[in-house]
Write a protein that holds these residues in place. Structure first.
Motif, PDB file in Angstrom:
ATOM      1  N   GLU A   1       0.850  -2.177 -11.511  1.00 24.52           N
ATOM      2  CA  GLU A   1       0.888  -0.942 -12.300  1.00 24.52           C
ATOM      3  C   GLU A   1      -0.012   0.131 -11.693  1.00 24.52           C
ATOM      4  O   GLU A   1       0.361   1.302 -11.621  1.00 24.52           O
ATOM      5  N   ALA A   2      -1.208  -0.244 -11.247  1.00 22.70           N
ATOM      6  CA  ALA A   2      -2.130   0.714 -10.640  1.00 22.70           C
ATOM      7  C   ALA A   2      -1.550   1.271  -9.342  1.00 22.70           C
ATOM      8  O   ALA A   2      -1.634   2.473  -9.077  1.00 22.70           O
ATOM      9  N   ARG A   3      -0.937   0.397  -8.536  1.00 19.79           N
ATOM     10  CA  ARG A   3      -0.350   0.859  -7.281  1.00 19.79           C
ATOM     11  C   ARG A   3       0.857   1.753  -7.515  1.00 19.79           C
ATOM     12  O   ARG A   3       1.115   2.674  -6.745  1.00 19.79           O
ATOM     13  N   SER A   4       1.604   1.512  -8.608  1.00 18.59           N
ATOM     14  CA  SER A   4       2.767   2.354  -8.885  1.00 18.59           C
ATOM     15  C   SER A   4       2.340   3.746  -9.358  1.00 18.59           C
ATOM     16  O   SER A   4       3.067   4.717  -9.146  1.00 18.59           O
ATOM     17  N   GLN A   5       1.200   3.862  -9.980  1.00 19.35           N
ATOM     18  CA  GLN A   5       0.691   5.159 -10.434  1.00 19.35           C
ATOM     19  C   GLN A   5      -0.005   5.940  -9.316  1.00 19.35           C
ATOM     20  O   GLN A   5      -0.154   7.155  -9.393  1.00 19.35           O
ATOM     21  N   TRP A   6      -0.417   5.248  -8.279  1.00 21.49           N
ATOM     22  CA  TRP A   6      -1.215   5.823  -7.200  1.00 21.49           C
ATOM     23  C   TRP A   6      -0.476   6.944  -6.461  1.00 21.49           C
ATOM     24  O   TRP A   6      -0.952   8.075  -6.379  1.00 21.49           O
ATOM     25  N   GLY A   7       0.695   6.656  -5.931  1.00 24.49           N
ATOM     26  CA  GLY A   7       1.453   7.654  -5.174  1.00 24.49           C
ATOM     27  C   GLY A   7       1.912   8.805  -6.048  1.00 24.49           C
ATOM     28  O   GLY A   7       1.909   9.965  -5.637  1.00 24.49           O
ATOM     29  N   MET A   8       2.319   8.480  -7.294  1.00 20.08           N
ATOM     30  CA  MET A   8       2.762   9.521  -8.209  1.00 20.08           C
ATOM     31  C   MET A   8       1.620  10.480  -8.554  1.00 20.08           C
ATOM     32  O   MET A   8       1.800  11.695  -8.581  1.00 20.08           O
ATOM     33  N   SER A   9       0.430   9.948  -8.771  1.00 16.86           N
ATOM     34  CA  SER A   9      -0.719  10.791  -9.119  1.00 16.86           C
ATOM     35  C   SER A   9      -1.079  11.712  -7.960  1.00 16.86           C
ATOM     36  O   SER A   9      -1.371  12.892  -8.161  1.00 16.86           O
ATOM     37  N   ARG A  10      -1.031  11.174  -6.752  1.00 17.72           N
ATOM     38  CA  ARG A  10      -1.335  11.988  -5.568  1.00 17.72           C
ATOM     39  C   ARG A  10      -0.305  13.115  -5.424  1.00 17.72           C
ATOM     40  O   ARG A  10      -0.650  14.253  -5.130  1.00 17.72           O
TER      41      ARG A  10
ATOM     42  N   MET B   1       0.839  -1.188   0.000  1.00 18.96           N
ATOM     43  CA  MET B   1       0.000   0.000   0.000  1.00 18.96           C
ATOM     44  C   MET B   1       0.883   1.251   0.000  1.00 18.96           C
ATOM     45  O   MET B   1       1.900   1.293   0.675  1.00 18.96           O
ATOM     46  N   SER B   2       0.444   2.250  -0.726  1.00 18.12           N
ATOM     47  CA  SER B   2       1.200   3.487  -0.826  1.00 18.12           C
ATOM     48  C   SER B   2       0.913   4.361   0.389  1.00 18.12           C
ATOM     49  O   SER B   2      -0.235   4.743   0.628  1.00 18.12           O
ATOM     50  N   ARG B   3       1.946   4.663   1.134  1.00 13.45           N
ATOM     51  CA  ARG B   3       1.764   5.545   2.285  1.00 13.45           C
ATOM     52  C   ARG B   3       1.436   6.959   1.834  1.00 13.45           C
ATOM     53  O   ARG B   3       0.660   7.652   2.467  1.00 13.45           O
ATOM     54  N   ILE B   4       2.064   7.371   0.742  1.00 11.83           N
ATOM     55  CA  ILE B   4       1.803   8.713   0.222  1.00 11.83           C
ATOM     56  C   ILE B   4       0.401   8.770  -0.373  1.00 11.83           C
ATOM     57  O   ILE B   4      -0.343   9.717  -0.147  1.00 11.83           O
ATOM     58  N   GLY B   5       0.023   7.760  -1.140  1.00  9.99           N
ATOM     59  CA  GLY B   5      -1.262   7.753  -1.829  1.00  9.99           C
ATOM     60  C   GLY B   5      -2.453   7.728  -0.892  1.00  9.99           C
ATOM     61  O   GLY B   5      -3.524   8.215  -1.241  1.00  9.99           O
ATOM     62  N   LYS B   6      -2.292   7.156   0.302  1.00 12.90           N
ATOM     63  CA  LYS B   6      -3.408   7.069   1.251  1.00 12.90           C
ATOM     64  C   LYS B   6      -3.852   8.427   1.759  1.00 12.90           C
ATOM     65  O   LYS B   6      -5.020   8.623   2.067  1.00 12.90           O
TER      66      LYS B   6
ATOM     67  N   ASP C   1     -13.924  14.953   2.110  1.00  6.12           N
ATOM     68  CA  ASP C   1     -14.064  15.945   3.183  1.00  6.12           C
ATOM     69  C   ASP C   1     -12.737  16.630   3.493  1.00  6.12           C
ATOM     70  O   ASP C   1     -12.693  17.818   3.779  1.00  6.12           O
ATOM     71  N   ASP C   2     -11.637  15.873   3.438  1.00  6.07           N
ATOM     72  CA  ASP C   2     -10.322  16.410   3.786  1.00  6.07           C
ATOM     73  C   ASP C   2      -9.590  17.006   2.594  1.00  6.07           C
ATOM     74  O   ASP C   2      -8.523  17.581   2.759  1.00  6.07           O
ATOM     75  N   GLY C   3     -10.119  16.847   1.406  1.00  5.54           N
ATOM     76  CA  GLY C   3      -9.466  17.360   0.202  1.00  5.54           C
ATOM     77  C   GLY C   3      -9.648  16.397  -0.948  1.00  5.54           C
ATOM     78  O   GLY C   3     -10.624  15.655  -1.011  1.00  5.54           O
ATOM     79  N   VAL C   4      -8.698  16.374  -1.858  1.00  6.65           N
ATOM     80  CA  VAL C   4      -8.756  15.511  -3.032  1.00  6.65           C
ATOM     81  C   VAL C   4      -8.172  14.152  -2.661  1.00  6.65           C
ATOM     82  O   VAL C   4      -7.073  14.058  -2.125  1.00  6.65           O
ATOM     83  N   GLU C   5      -8.929  13.083  -2.953  1.00  3.70           N
ATOM     84  CA  GLU C   5      -8.494  11.729  -2.637  1.00  3.70           C
ATOM     85  C   GLU C   5      -8.209  10.964  -3.932  1.00  3.70           C
ATOM     86  O   GLU C   5      -8.994  11.014  -4.874  1.00  3.70           O
ATOM     87  N   VAL C   6      -7.077  10.268  -3.951  1.00  2.09           N
ATOM     88  CA  VAL C   6      -6.684   9.459  -5.099  1.00  2.09           C
ATOM     89  C   VAL C   6      -6.630   8.012  -4.627  1.00  2.09           C
ATOM     90  O   VAL C   6      -6.023   7.704  -3.606  1.00  2.09           O
ATOM     91  N   THR C   7      -7.305   7.128  -5.375  1.00  3.23           N
ATOM     92  CA  THR C   7      -7.304   5.698  -5.034  1.00  3.23           C
ATOM     93  C   THR C   7      -7.043   4.882  -6.294  1.00  3.23           C
ATOM     94  O   THR C   7      -7.427   5.297  -7.394  1.00  3.23           O
ATOM     95  N   PRO C   8      -6.390   3.713  -6.158  1.00  2.00           N
ATOM     96  CA  PRO C   8      -6.163   2.884  -7.341  1.00  2.00           C
ATOM     97  C   PRO C   8      -7.448   2.168  -7.761  1.00  2.00           C
ATOM     98  O   PRO C   8      -8.306   1.869  -6.932  1.00  2.00           O
ATOM     99  N   VAL C   9      -7.603   1.897  -9.056  1.00  2.00           N
ATOM    100  CA  VAL C   9      -8.787   1.212  -9.578  1.00  2.00           C
ATOM    101  C   VAL C   9      -8.802  -0.239  -9.116  1.00  2.00           C
ATOM    102  O   VAL C   9      -9.826  -0.775  -8.721  1.00  2.00           O
ATOM    103  N   ASN C  10      -7.637  -0.897  -9.166  1.00  2.00           N
ATOM    104  CA  ASN C  10      -7.532  -2.290  -8.735  1.00  2.00           C
ATOM    105  C   ASN C  10      -6.197  -2.480  -8.017  1.00  2.00           C
ATOM    106  O   ASN C  10      -5.463  -1.536  -7.810  1.00  2.00           O
TER     107      ASN C  10
END
Length: 177
Positions: free
Chosen positions: A60-69, A1-6, A47-56
């Motif tokens: 590949e989805a998890r690697s894009q998650w933190g970068m997108s956030r 799990m991405s610590r940054i993406g969460k 509520d806290d702002g913009v949230e980014v979550t992986p589709v699955n």
């Protein structure tokens, strides 16, 4: 799990944020930026702002998650504070000056190098050996700094060239008799 993406991206005061499909738009005191989030990530306003979550849960989805956030956080920081990079010129006769909006560099070649900055980038020359590059888009600021550095990268024997402020140049020992 991405610590940054969460972590949700908090929206700073004075910034208008809109989400239109996969596009995040931010409008602030310094300007307006937008970022298109990869289709492997979902973006929504929480509520806290913009949230980014992986589709699955694919790699590949998890690697894009933190970068997108991080990209979304960068556009919010860019429209509020902006970004800047400092370069230093090291070498006898190496100097920089501004002619209008054009940066003119004397870097030991037989000719001066003229560099026209892209739109949205501001270049300042405080001393003849110091260059400050600033703008609202972190990627473009970094690209411009790298382009200027590539005209004469620092060499390891004497340390001459264009380097980032605070960059350590690994020095090599010269020839021995």
């Amino acid at each position: 799990m991405s610590r940054i993406g969460k972590k949700p991206v908090p929206i700073p005061s004075g910034v208008e944020a809109k989400i239109n499909g996969q596009t995040v738009q931010a409008k602030g005191p310094k300007g307006q930026l937008e970022f298109v989030v990869n289709e492997l990530c979902l973006v929504k306003m929480g509520d806290d702002g913009v949230e980014v979550t992986p589709v699955n849960k694919t790699k590949e989805a998890r690697s894009q998650w933190g970068m997108s956030r991080t990209q979304v956080a960068n556009i919010f920081e860019g429209v509020t504070q902006g970004f800047k990079k400092n370069l230093e010129l090291v070498g006898v006769g190496y100097r920089a000056q501004m002619k209008g909006k054009t940066l003119v560099l004397a870097l030991g070649y037989s000719h001066d190098i003229e560099f026209e900055p892209p739109q949205g980038i501001e270049i300042k020359v405080g001393k003849p050996t110091e260059i400050e590059i600033s703008g609202i888009d972190k990627q473009v600021v970094g690209e411009v700094a790298a382009k200027i550095r590539s005209f004469r990268p620092p060499e390891p024997y004497k340390g001459k060239g264009v380097k980032y402020a605070g960059e350590y140049i690994f020095r090599k020992e010269g020839k021995k008799k």
